[in-house]
Design an enzyme around this catalytic site. Sequence first.
Site, PDB file in Angstrom:
ATOM      1  CE  LYS A  60      -0.322   0.182   5.045  1.00 44.39           C
ATOM      2  NZ  LYS A  60      -1.196   0.127   6.226  1.00 44.39           N
ATOM      3  NE  ARG A 158      -5.642   0.663  11.547  1.00 49.73           N
ATOM      4  CZ  ARG A 158      -4.379   0.427  11.188  1.00 49.73           C
ATOM      5  NH1 ARG A 158      -3.457   1.361  11.357  1.00 49.73           N
ATOM      6  NH2 ARG A 158      -4.032  -0.744  10.698  1.00 49.73           N
ATOM      7  CE1 TYR A 279      13.132  31.466   7.020  1.00 51.47           C
ATOM      8  CE2 TYR A 279      13.102  29.097   6.620  1.00 51.47           C
ATOM      9  CZ  TYR A 279      13.116  30.398   6.130  1.00 51.47           C
ATOM     10  OH  TYR A 279      13.122  30.628   4.792  1.00 51.47           O
TER      11      TYR A 279
END
Length: 312
Positions: A60, A158, A279
């Site tokens: 998958k 799930r 940053y």
Amino acid sequence: MARQPQAQPSPSPVEPVTTAAGPPAFEAGGILTINLDAIHSNYRTVAGRVLPGECAAVVKADAYGCGIDQVTATLNRAGCRTFFVAHLAEARRVRAISPESTIYVLNGFSSALGPGFAETSARPVINSSVELAEWDHFVTSTGWTGGAALHVDTGMNRLGLTVEEAAAVAMRIETENHGIALLMSHLACADRPNHPLNDTQIRQFRELRSLFRGIPSSLANSSGVFLDSSTYCNLVRPGIALYGGNPIPSRPNPMRPVVELKSRILQVRIVPKGATVGYGGTWTAKRPSRIATIAIGYADGIPRAAAATEGV
């Protein structure tokens, strides 16, 4: 970033793949190399461990980002004959490469998808009683006999029918043709061998298997394969282990690494103690430090959350 599926020499050679995605290597900021020979070797390692049971492969999500076409071809040469994908589009790609294989689609079934399953000769994984009802209607109205997997939730919370729903199906299995070709569940904590949920799930699934006599079953994922043989059943479904992930994090990784990422260094500089980098100045040098800037970043999938926040 260039991506290059690549086979390395081995005792069990895999047909080399020479295609690459992205710009030429000398123009790319980074090169991601997929070692197909390692995938071949990892599959054979798992398959040998579970004999005489069958070893399937989960491909998958574009084979975990490694390229579903190349990986399926490699696994097919390694002897894999059962594949698990997320959706029908992936099933079609696997079918084109492995015409005789059995393909299960994890994302379930709806009546709108029925013709696609028949056309692809793929098997849905039934994840709820609603899906089972739609599947039964499709089978009855079309006469399709391609088969499906029945997924039961034994503790993952799930997807899957409840244990009680599955038991009710089992009571009707001899009088109603559901076309169930595989009974499956999914281990939640197999990567932690001492977790009590493992024993609970194994016990519940053993009891379910006794209700579905004569129907093959599957419980073990990658970590389940390395838990103990009580998880093997008829079919195991390794996923991440095939791609080099460690199925037993508390021990050395038994799998060969599959993915290698290299990047060009654009610049090296020395920063003094107390200087900040990046940053927001989120990293502060605790001593004079040598830092390198490389040619990959957010656009290449490196998450900003991976930025260091502590000085070293």
